[in-house]
Design an enzyme around this catalytic site. Structure first.
Site, PDB file in Angstrom:
ATOM      1  N   SER A  26     -40.183 -29.714   9.117  1.00 14.11           N
ATOM      2  CA  SER A  26     -40.925 -28.773   8.453  1.00 14.11           C
ATOM      3  C   SER A  26     -42.085 -27.887   8.982  1.00 14.11           C
ATOM      4  O   SER A  26     -42.363 -26.778   8.600  1.00 14.11           O
ATOM      5  CB  SER A  26     -41.365 -29.231   7.004  1.00 14.11           C
ATOM      6  OG  SER A  26     -42.436 -30.150   7.121  1.00 14.11           O
TER       7      SER A  26
ATOM      8  N   LYS B  35     -48.836 -29.380   6.218  1.00  8.11           N
ATOM      9  CA  LYS B  35     -48.509 -27.946   5.918  1.00  8.11           C
ATOM     10  C   LYS B  35     -49.750 -27.234   6.528  1.00  8.11           C
ATOM     11  O   LYS B  35     -50.857 -27.711   6.961  1.00  8.11           O
ATOM     12  CB  LYS B  35     -48.376 -27.809   4.533  1.00  8.11           C
ATOM     13  CG  LYS B  35     -47.282 -28.539   3.871  1.00  8.11           C
ATOM     14  CD  LYS B  35     -46.060 -28.379   4.395  1.00  8.11           C
ATOM     15  CE  LYS B  35     -44.885 -29.178   3.605  1.00  8.11           C
ATOM     16  NZ  LYS B  35     -43.471 -28.997   4.124  1.00  8.11           N
TER      17      LYS B  35
END
Length: 256
Positions: free
Chosen positions: A69, A140
């Protein structure tokens, strides 16, 4: 003239009993030395393990990247070093920072209580970067901080933060900034998080309709990813980003 024979000291090496006793003492000494050496090694190993665990809990923690991701910034199998002191003394995450955080309550529901012993063991091994982290841990990039208005997208397909378009050079090649349109204001003390591989990242966009709206509380941040420690070909500090340098400060405060 003294003709009486004088007693002479016997040759101990020729005495079987004496030789046996000496060998026995030597064996006991060897066993004692081996025991002391083993205890010293065990104590040193325990001290080293305790030091590493303390270091990973409070200063720098290795973290194994479990998914793609955050590609191309971070690859599957990378072992990164998370700086836990980055936000300890009043500093808060900035736009563009890559952080590890506990997504419980924002990205993940409260997990049922499992076996506490196995949980502790897994946590200890994960804290050394040897196994994948807990399912509630995420990595993230911070795109919006408290008070920011984050909008997707402008006429050129770019994300805007406080009205300023952001050119995200770190995005995965071929990805749009987002296929999901949104217009949100980040509440105070929370963060809007997105992965660099936007087409393969479940992030704040996927939790817009849930309680909390995909916002991650600042106090859930574990630390900032500053270095890649493994594999050797990728070792080094994480490259910085100038994507948010032109973003204006938020106006009007944050809204819940």
């Amino acid at each position: 003239m003294d003709t009486e024979a004088k007693p002479t000291e016997r040759d101990r090496s020729s005495d079987p009993a004496a030789g046996s006793e000496e060998r026995s003492r030597s064996a006991r000494f060897s066993r004692l030395a081996a025991s002391m050496s083993w205890r010293r090694t065990a104590a040193l190993s325990a001290a080293c393990a305790a030091f590493v665990l303390l270091l990973s809990n409070f200063v720098v923690q290795p973290y194994l990247i479990p998914s793609g991701s955050m590609e191309p910034t971070l690859h599957v199998g990378d072992r990164v070093l998370v700086n836990k002191l980055a936000y300890r003394f009043g500093a808060e995450p900035l736009r563009g920072d890559v952080v590890v955080f506990d997504g419980t309550g924002s990205f993940a529901r409260e997990a049922p209580q499992g076996n506490p012993v196995s949980g502790l063991l897994h946590g200890a091994v994960a804290s050394l970067g040897l196994v994948e982290p807990d399912e509630t841990d995420y990595v993230k990039r911070v795109v919006g901080v408290g008070g920011d208005r984050v909008v997707c997208c402008d006429r050129r397909g770019r994300i805007e933060v406080n009205g300023s378009p952001v050119t995200e050079e770190y995005l995965y090649p071929g990805n749009r900034p987002s296929r999901v349109r949104f217009d949100i204001v980040v509440p105070d003390s929370t963060l809007w998080m997105m992965g660099d591989h936007r087409d393969a990242s479940r992030d704040s966009r996927d939790h817009l309709g849930e309680p909390g709206g995909g916002m991650v509380p600042v106090d859930r941040v574990v630390g900032r990813v500053d270095w890649i420690g493994w594999p050797p070909a990728r070792t080094g500090s994480l490259p910085g980003s100038g994507a948010f340098t032109g973003v204006r400060a938020p106006t009007g405060g944050a809204h819940g």
